[in-house]
Design an enzyme around this catalytic site. Sequence first.
Site, PDB file in Angstrom:
ATOM      1  N   HIS A   1       0.686  -1.169   0.246  1.00 32.02           N
ATOM      2  CA  HIS A   1       0.260  -0.280   0.023  1.00 32.02           C
ATOM      3  C   HIS A   1       0.879   0.889   0.090  1.00 32.02           C
ATOM      4  O   HIS A   1       1.938   1.537   0.567  1.00 32.02           O
ATOM      5  CB  HIS A   1      -1.012   0.560   0.821  1.00 32.02           C
ATOM      6  CG  HIS A   1      -2.187   0.861   0.732  1.00 32.02           C
ATOM      7  ND1 HIS A   1      -1.786   2.417   1.568  1.00 32.02           N
ATOM      8  CD2 HIS A   1      -3.645   0.674   0.333  1.00 32.02           C
ATOM      9  CE1 HIS A   1      -3.313   2.745   1.039  1.00 32.02           C
ATOM     10  NE2 HIS A   1      -4.081   1.387   0.998  1.00 32.02           N
TER      11      HIS A   1
ATOM     12  N   ASP B   1      -8.032  -5.812   0.529  1.00 28.85           N
ATOM     13  CA  ASP B   1      -8.583  -6.718  -0.970  1.00 28.85           C
ATOM     14  C   ASP B   1      -7.897  -7.770  -0.471  1.00 28.85           C
ATOM     15  O   ASP B   1      -9.083  -8.840  -1.474  1.00 28.85           O
ATOM     16  CB  ASP B   1      -7.727  -6.345  -2.368  1.00 28.85           C
ATOM     17  CG  ASP B   1      -8.246  -4.508  -2.502  1.00 28.85           C
ATOM     18  OD1 ASP B   1      -9.368  -4.312  -2.235  1.00 28.85           O
ATOM     19  OD2 ASP B   1      -7.522  -3.166  -2.888  1.00 28.85           O
TER      20      ASP B   1
HETATM   21  N1  CMC Z   1       4.137  -7.955  -4.299  1.00 24.58           N
HETATM   22  C1  CMC Z   1       5.298  -7.921  -5.074  1.00 24.58           C
HETATM   23  N2  CMC Z   1       6.205  -6.428  -5.009  1.00 24.58           N
HETATM   24  C2  CMC Z   1       5.722  -5.070  -4.733  1.00 24.58           C
HETATM   25  C3  CMC Z   1       4.383  -5.540  -3.930  1.00 24.58           C
HETATM   26  C4  CMC Z   1       3.391  -6.181  -4.758  1.00 24.58           C
HETATM   27  N3  CMC Z   1       1.931  -6.280  -3.867  1.00 24.58           N
HETATM   28  N4  CMC Z   1       3.758  -3.774  -3.639  1.00 24.58           N
HETATM   29  C5  CMC Z   1       4.936  -3.116  -4.383  1.00 24.58           C
HETATM   30  N5  CMC Z   1       5.799  -4.150  -4.451  1.00 24.58           N
HETATM   31  C6  CMC Z   1       7.203  -3.925  -4.450  1.00 24.58           C
HETATM   32  C7  CMC Z   1       7.594  -2.836  -6.049  1.00 24.58           C
HETATM   33  O1  CMC Z   1       8.087  -3.408  -6.880  1.00 24.58           O
HETATM   34  C8  CMC Z   1       8.727  -1.983  -4.988  1.00 24.58           C
HETATM   35  O2  CMC Z   1       9.689  -2.661  -5.031  1.00 24.58           O
HETATM   36  P1  CMC Z   1      11.027  -1.846  -5.761  1.00 24.58           P
HETATM   37  O3  CMC Z   1      11.684  -1.093  -4.502  1.00 24.58           O
HETATM   38  O4  CMC Z   1      12.738  -3.109  -5.690  1.00 24.58           O
HETATM   39  O5  CMC Z   1      10.935  -1.504  -7.331  1.00 24.58           O
HETATM   40  C9  CMC Z   1       8.557  -1.744  -3.931  1.00 24.58           C
HETATM   41  O6  CMC Z   1       8.279  -2.653  -3.277  1.00 24.58           O
HETATM   42  C10 CMC Z   1       7.986  -0.918  -3.901  1.00 24.58           C
HETATM   43  O7  CMC Z   1       6.306  -0.353  -4.462  1.00 24.58           O
HETATM   44  P2  CMC Z   1       5.500   0.267  -4.957  1.00 24.58           P
HETATM   45  O8  CMC Z   1       5.611  -0.419  -6.663  1.00 24.58           O
HETATM   46  O9  CMC Z   1       6.534   2.013  -5.107  1.00 24.58           O
HETATM   47  O10 CMC Z   1       4.715   0.953  -4.489  1.00 24.58           O
HETATM   48  P3  CMC Z   1       3.221   2.553  -4.540  1.00 24.58           P
HETATM   49  O11 CMC Z   1       3.065   3.022  -3.098  1.00 24.58           O
HETATM   50  O12 CMC Z   1       3.374   2.790  -5.969  1.00 24.58           O
HETATM   51  O13 CMC Z   1       2.446   0.825  -4.822  1.00 24.58           O
HETATM   52  C11 CMC Z   1       0.251  -0.357  -4.454  1.00 24.58           C
HETATM   53  C12 CMC Z   1       1.054   0.534  -4.214  1.00 24.58           C
HETATM   54  C13 CMC Z   1      -0.398  -0.978  -3.965  1.00 24.58           C
HETATM   55  C14 CMC Z   1      -0.451   0.034  -6.004  1.00 24.58           C
HETATM   56  C15 CMC Z   1       1.376  -1.918  -4.863  1.00 24.58           C
HETATM   57  O14 CMC Z   1       1.683  -2.392  -3.769  1.00 24.58           O
HETATM   58  C16 CMC Z   1       0.948  -2.653  -5.775  1.00 24.58           C
HETATM   59  O15 CMC Z   1       0.881  -3.002  -7.110  1.00 24.58           O
HETATM   60  N6  CMC Z   1      -0.003  -3.761  -5.163  1.00 24.58           N
HETATM   61  C17 CMC Z   1      -0.905  -5.434  -5.533  1.00 24.58           C
HETATM   62  C18 CMC Z   1      -2.339  -4.654  -6.034  1.00 24.58           C
HETATM   63  C19 CMC Z   1      -3.403  -3.995  -4.966  1.00 24.58           C
HETATM   64  O16 CMC Z   1      -3.641  -4.830  -3.862  1.00 24.58           O
HETATM   65  N7  CMC Z   1      -3.719  -3.230  -4.550  1.00 24.58           N
HETATM   66  C20 CMC Z   1      -4.527  -2.374  -3.771  1.00 24.58           C
HETATM   67  C21 CMC Z   1      -4.632  -1.410  -2.896  1.00 24.58           C
HETATM   68  S1  CMC Z   1      -5.311  -1.185  -1.716  1.00 24.58           S
HETATM   69  C22 CMC Z   1      -6.781  -0.828  -1.948  1.00 24.58           C
HETATM   70  C23 CMC Z   1      -7.009   0.546  -2.206  1.00 24.58           C
HETATM   71  O17 CMC Z   1      -7.184   1.216  -1.617  1.00 24.58           O
HETATM   72  O18 CMC Z   1      -7.262   0.797  -3.612  1.00 24.58           O
END
Ligand code: CMC
Length: 434
Positions: free
Chosen positions: A310, A367
Amino acid sequence: MDIKTGSTAKLEIDGKVHELAVIEGTEHERAIDIASLRSSTGCITLDDGYGNTGSCQSAITFIDGEKGILRYRGIPVAEMAEKSSYVETAYLLIYGHLPRKSELQRFSKMLTQNENLHEDMKYHFEGFPSQAHPMAILSAMINASSCFYPGQMQRPTRDVFDEQAARLISQVRTIAAFSYRKSRGLPIIYPKPSYKYTENLLHMLFSDVYEDYELRPEVVRALDTIFILHADHEQNCSTSTVRMVASAQANLFASAAAGVCALWGPLHGGANQWVIEMLSDIHSSGDDGSRFIKAAKDKNSGKRLMGFGHRVYRNYDPRARIIKETCDTLLKTLNISDPLLDIAHRMEEAALSDPYFIERKLYPNVDFYSGIILRALRIPTEMFTVIFAIGRMAGWIANFKEILDDPKGRIYRPRQVYTGATLTSYVPMGARGE
Ligand code: CMC
């Protein structure tokens, strides 16, 4: 309301020092006010993906992502999930206080009075292909509904806001149910005025023309809890979208329809559908989850552990904790054994002891378990994000109202750092080569 701390931040650009006011919110979050930065320095701030940008001041929802805190108007979400109902939660979010008995009665009555769609709206459902995704239908129909009631095409004045808000909260449920019935070729079931909010949704989804769906209290409660937990989450992608559209003085229905579109994305509300798709794939491939976790850690695999991570929470999402408990209890009560729940438990355990997830502070989000509850309630996978949208409607409307009530409100208009071509001339077709 922000508190001027009296402190300033000093920013030195090209040897010249600029002082910027530091403001503090009621929970002591500090922010540097950069509103005049460009006019005084010529510089803007750059924050790709808005990870560090406060886009507004808001009094609705407080999150402390480090501590795993979520409060609606100051009340912890766990307390709301335990003691409140979705309708009461919606009132709290929109109007800023828990309703007195008469206020709740009036609000509930308005929801009942507005639960039926305009009869002519029914024909629109027939225009969608039978396999249309219900999120596409939902956003289209919410937007279309502004055409069916006088005055809804304009930004509401305060005296009509209450009725429009009630209509939207009530009808989003009716639209959702109708779109599901349409996708299955089933006759439409109208809402029953005697049923409460969540009972009515289950009734419209699952009753037969000849026999009413049996409303089990534990099923109704589980779905109501899901709505409460999804009701608001401060400036997430869809809520910011709603505020952005509302800031242009678009009407409530256009603003909410835009929120539905943003929510649909798999990185946002769409994740609840993708969690189940992921767990089902893992199950059918005979994996115990470990192969998938390995792939999710590999950036080249294109896979992510859906339902994990998140932007704001660097701790266990407080909603996920409640949903997990609700899920375990519900499945026990209904005597359902779901292999996907076993896989989810195993994957959570594995991920929480894996350095990749620990170092990045990736925990289950709202989720991860909600889809398993929705499956147990027989809600089809493609409707999961619609359920999220029904719950989030309260938060979107509350945020819309903050924009409406702000006499100093300006249109939202971020800037950019341009990285394209510098001045160049138009080249006639004949001079461009083959
Ligand atoms: N699985 C594997 N790696 C992950 C995941 C995941 N679910 N989420 C983040 N990472 C890694 C990402 O690759 C990055 O790694 P590195 O630092 O080596 O490049 C690091 O963790 C930071 O991730 P980020 O993408 O920069 O984080 P963000 O804040 O931009 O994204 C997120 C947040 C929710 C989009 C992401 O965690 C994600 O894609 N999760 C899976 C989709 C999901 O469950 N979404 C629902 C969110 S909760 C409901 C809502 O309010 O929408």
